[in-house]
Design a protein around this motif. Structure first.
Motif, mmCIF file in Angstrom:
data_model
loop_
_atom_site.group_PDB
_atom_site.id
_atom_site.type_symbol
_atom_site.label_atom_id
_atom_site.label_comp_id
_atom_site.label_asym_id
_atom_site.label_seq_id
_atom_site.Cartn_x
_atom_site.Cartn_y
_atom_site.Cartn_z
ATOM 1 N N ILE A 25 29.125 53.926 63.065
ATOM 2 C CA ILE A 25 28.715 53.137 61.987
ATOM 3 C C ILE A 25 29.824 52.305 61.457
ATOM 4 C CG2 ILE A 25 28.398 53.176 59.061
ATOM 5 C CD1 ILE A 25 26.584 55.579 59.790
ATOM 6 N N GLU A 26 31.138 52.943 61.581
ATOM 7 C CA GLU A 26 32.351 52.140 61.213
ATOM 8 C C GLU A 26 32.721 51.044 62.186
ATOM 9 O OE1 GLU A 26 35.812 51.049 58.558
ATOM 10 O OE2 GLU A 26 33.707 51.705 58.339
ATOM 11 N N GLU A 27 32.521 51.481 63.400
ATOM 12 C CA GLU A 27 32.966 50.265 64.570
ATOM 13 C C GLU A 27 32.189 49.196 64.328
ATOM 14 O OE1 GLU A 27 33.299 50.372 69.293
ATOM 15 O OE2 GLU A 27 33.359 52.238 68.341
ATOM 16 N N LEU A 28 30.547 49.765 64.306
ATOM 17 C CA LEU A 28 29.641 48.524 64.081
ATOM 18 C C LEU A 28 29.779 47.514 62.764
ATOM 19 C CD1 LEU A 28 26.301 50.533 65.164
ATOM 20 C CD2 LEU A 28 27.503 48.775 66.408
ATOM 21 N N ARG A 29 30.271 48.325 61.727
ATOM 22 C CA ARG A 29 30.538 47.465 60.577
ATOM 23 C C ARG A 29 31.689 46.617 60.632
ATOM 24 N NH1 ARG A 29 33.595 47.462 55.530
ATOM 25 N NH2 ARG A 29 35.045 48.832 56.465
ATOM 26 N N LEU A 30 32.844 47.009 61.180
ATOM 27 C CA LEU A 30 34.097 46.075 61.618
ATOM 28 C C LEU A 30 33.594 45.099 62.757
ATOM 29 C CD1 LEU A 30 36.699 48.687 61.377
ATOM 30 C CD2 LEU A 30 36.087 47.033 59.739
ATOM 31 N N THR A 31 32.946 45.366 63.517
ATOM 32 C CA THR A 31 32.583 44.479 64.659
ATOM 33 C C THR A 31 31.776 43.087 63.744
ATOM 34 O OG1 THR A 31 32.704 46.115 66.251
ATOM 35 C CG2 THR A 31 31.327 43.968 66.779
ATOM 36 N N ASP A 32 30.724 43.788 63.179
ATOM 37 C CA ASP A 32 29.860 42.743 62.291
ATOM 38 C C ASP A 32 30.652 41.926 61.332
ATOM 39 O OD1 ASP A 32 27.414 41.646 61.502
ATOM 40 O OD2 ASP A 32 27.045 43.088 59.954
ATOM 41 N N ILE A 33 31.597 42.481 60.582
ATOM 42 C CA ILE A 33 32.419 41.642 59.581
ATOM 43 C C ILE A 33 33.116 40.579 60.642
ATOM 44 C CG2 ILE A 33 34.523 41.611 58.221
ATOM 45 C CD1 ILE A 33 33.323 44.481 56.968
ATOM 46 N N ASP A 34 33.680 41.062 61.825
ATOM 47 C CA ASP A 34 34.509 39.814 62.388
ATOM 48 C C ASP A 34 33.646 38.856 62.923
ATOM 49 O OD1 ASP A 34 37.097 39.338 64.144
ATOM 50 O OD2 ASP A 34 35.604 39.758 65.623
ATOM 51 N N SER A 35 32.483 39.346 63.292
ATOM 52 C CA SER A 35 31.546 38.277 64.117
ATOM 53 C C SER A 35 31.028 37.064 63.063
ATOM 54 C CB SER A 35 30.163 39.155 64.392
ATOM 55 O OG SER A 35 29.291 39.374 63.207
ATOM 56 N N TRP A 36 31.502 37.451 61.584
ATOM 57 C CA TRP A 36 30.870 36.493 60.874
ATOM 58 C C TRP A 36 32.294 35.822 59.912
ATOM 59 C CZ3 TRP A 36 26.037 34.563 60.318
ATOM 60 C CH2 TRP A 36 25.071 35.490 60.723
ATOM 61 N N SER A 37 33.211 35.909 60.701
ATOM 62 C CA SER A 37 34.550 35.602 60.131
ATOM 63 C C SER A 37 35.287 33.990 60.490
ATOM 64 C CB SER A 37 35.813 36.695 60.684
ATOM 65 O OG SER A 37 35.962 36.560 61.905
ATOM 66 N N ARG A 38 34.440 33.461 61.027
ATOM 67 C CA ARG A 38 35.211 32.165 61.576
ATOM 68 C C ARG A 38 34.906 31.073 60.486
ATOM 69 N NH1 ARG A 38 32.740 30.391 66.956
ATOM 70 N NH2 ARG A 38 30.576 31.267 65.778
ATOM 71 N N VAL A 39 35.935 30.179 60.365
ATOM 72 C CA VAL A 39 35.403 28.932 59.393
ATOM 73 C C VAL A 39 35.563 27.647 59.894
ATOM 74 C CG1 VAL A 39 36.123 30.038 57.287
ATOM 75 C CG2 VAL A 39 38.104 28.718 58.558
ATOM 76 N N ASP A 40 35.079 26.568 59.510
ATOM 77 C CA ASP A 40 35.209 25.193 60.031
ATOM 78 C C ASP A 40 36.279 24.687 59.059
ATOM 79 O OD1 ASP A 40 35.181 22.559 60.284
ATOM 80 O OD2 ASP A 40 32.986 22.324 60.522
ATOM 81 N N ASP A 41 37.673 24.364 59.903
ATOM 82 C CA ASP A 41 38.695 24.179 59.086
ATOM 83 C C ASP A 41 38.641 22.850 58.400
ATOM 84 O OD1 ASP A 41 40.052 26.457 59.610
ATOM 85 O OD2 ASP A 41 40.780 25.819 61.291
ATOM 86 N N ARG A 42 37.703 21.867 59.112
ATOM 87 C CA ARG A 42 37.584 20.381 58.528
ATOM 88 C C ARG A 42 36.949 20.697 57.339
ATOM 89 N NH1 ARG A 42 33.892 16.264 60.533
ATOM 90 N NH2 ARG A 42 34.682 14.190 59.461
ATOM 91 N N MET A 43 35.964 21.501 57.220
ATOM 92 C CA MET A 43 35.009 21.542 56.044
ATOM 93 C C MET A 43 35.734 22.331 54.883
ATOM 94 S SD MET A 43 32.044 20.296 55.844
ATOM 95 C CE MET A 43 31.495 21.199 54.250
ATOM 96 N N VAL A 44 36.421 23.243 55.252
ATOM 97 C CA VAL A 44 37.540 23.921 54.310
ATOM 98 C C VAL A 44 38.306 22.799 53.505
ATOM 99 C CG1 VAL A 44 39.397 25.553 53.768
ATOM 100 C CG2 VAL A 44 37.554 26.232 55.304
ATOM 101 N N THR A 45 38.872 21.959 54.258
ATOM 102 C CA THR A 45 39.731 20.875 53.764
ATOM 103 C C THR A 45 39.043 20.012 52.809
ATOM 104 O OG1 THR A 45 41.195 21.095 55.575
ATOM 105 C CG2 THR A 45 41.219 18.848 54.117
ATOM 106 N N TYR A 46 37.605 19.619 53.211
ATOM 107 C CA TYR A 46 36.873 18.684 52.583
ATOM 108 C C TYR A 46 36.548 19.419 51.209
ATOM 109 C CZ TYR A 46 32.756 16.210 50.867
ATOM 110 O OH TYR A 46 31.757 15.403 50.219
ATOM 111 N N VAL A 47 36.117 20.712 51.329
ATOM 112 C CA VAL A 47 35.815 21.689 50.075
ATOM 113 C C VAL A 47 36.819 21.495 48.945
ATOM 114 C CG1 VAL A 47 34.976 23.812 49.085
ATOM 115 C CG2 VAL A 47 33.842 22.675 51.216
ATOM 116 N N ARG A 48 37.999 21.700 49.604
ATOM 117 C CA ARG A 48 39.145 21.964 48.612
ATOM 118 C C ARG A 48 39.693 20.740 47.929
ATOM 119 N NH1 ARG A 48 43.738 25.696 51.597
ATOM 120 N NH2 ARG A 48 44.556 25.915 49.307
ATOM 121 N N ASN A 49 39.536 19.698 48.777
ATOM 122 C CA ASN A 49 39.886 18.320 48.197
ATOM 123 C C ASN A 49 38.621 17.782 47.178
ATOM 124 O OD1 ASN A 49 42.138 18.064 49.838
ATOM 125 N ND2 ASN A 49 41.164 17.039 51.328
#
Length: 207
Positions: free
Chosen positions: A78-102
């Motif tokens: 369960i813990e291995e699956l949970r951590l793998t799952d969290i990592d699989s949703w961890s990427r961001v679009d840096d360009r959109m992050v900048t847009y949202v912050r600005n």
């Protein structure tokens, strides 16, 4: 006259600011369970809604998934699956992050995402800029998920605003329609350049 600072741009997370699930992640988790990708994917999504909405803890969710696959639900798996799952949703679009912050220089900015509570904690730890937004609503924390109206009403109440003060941005049409049904403005996200034009036209010019 209403100013731009009275307007609120309410963003979805995955598919807008963050990337969708990492390619190959479901196959990797399926292999860990000694299950076919199709069977795992079905179990993964079938049991997901109460986990997203904060009604089930991670251990309950993964136990249900493993039992659906006729696999033992031991703590290590369960813990291995949970951590793998969290990592699989961890990427961001840096360009959109900048847009949202600005964008916060011109309007109030908030977030409404369907995400389990433990995923939300990990995402906040990895992306501390989220704490600078005017409000962050994670389904697993507020006990309501899109497209349910309660998720949108939570944001209206939390930001002490009227539904018409919001422009909701999501990459799923059903969620945009649900926001519009409670009185928000809605935009179906297809890309940052298209979004920027819509936001520029929606925000009033301060005088």
């Amino acid at each position: 006259m209403a100013t731009a600072r009275h307007r609120i741009v309410l963003f979805d997370l995955f598919g807008v600011i963050a990337r969708h699930q990492r390619p190959g992640a479901l196959e990797k988790m399926a292999a860990r369970c000694h299950a076919s990708p199709d069977a795992f994917t079905t179990a993964y999504w079938t049991h997901r809604p109460p986990y997203d909405a904060g009604l089930h803890a991670a251990s309950v969710y993964w136990t249900a998934v493993l039992h659906a696959l006729s696999r033992p639900a031991d703590a290590d798996t369960i813990e291995e699956l949970r951590l793998t799952d969290i990592d699989s949703w961890s990427r961001v679009d840096d360009r959109m992050v900048t847009y949202v912050r600005n964008l916060r220089d011109r309007a109030r900015v908030a977030l409404l995402s369907n995400i389990p509570a433990d995923h939300a904690d990990a995402f906040l730890a990895a992306q501390p800029w989220l704490r600078d937004l005017d409000h962050v609503a994670f389904s697993g924390k507020i006990g309501a998920a899109k497209p349910g109206p309660a998720a949108f009403r939570h944001c209206v109440i939390a930001l002490r605003a009227a539904p018409a003060d919001f422009l909701f941005v999501d990459d799923r049409e059903e969620n945009v329609r649900a926001a519009q049904a409670v009185g928000m403005n809605g935009h179906l996200f297809i890309g940052q350049d298209d979004l920027a034009g819509v936001v520029d036209g929606w925000l009033p010019t301060d005088s």
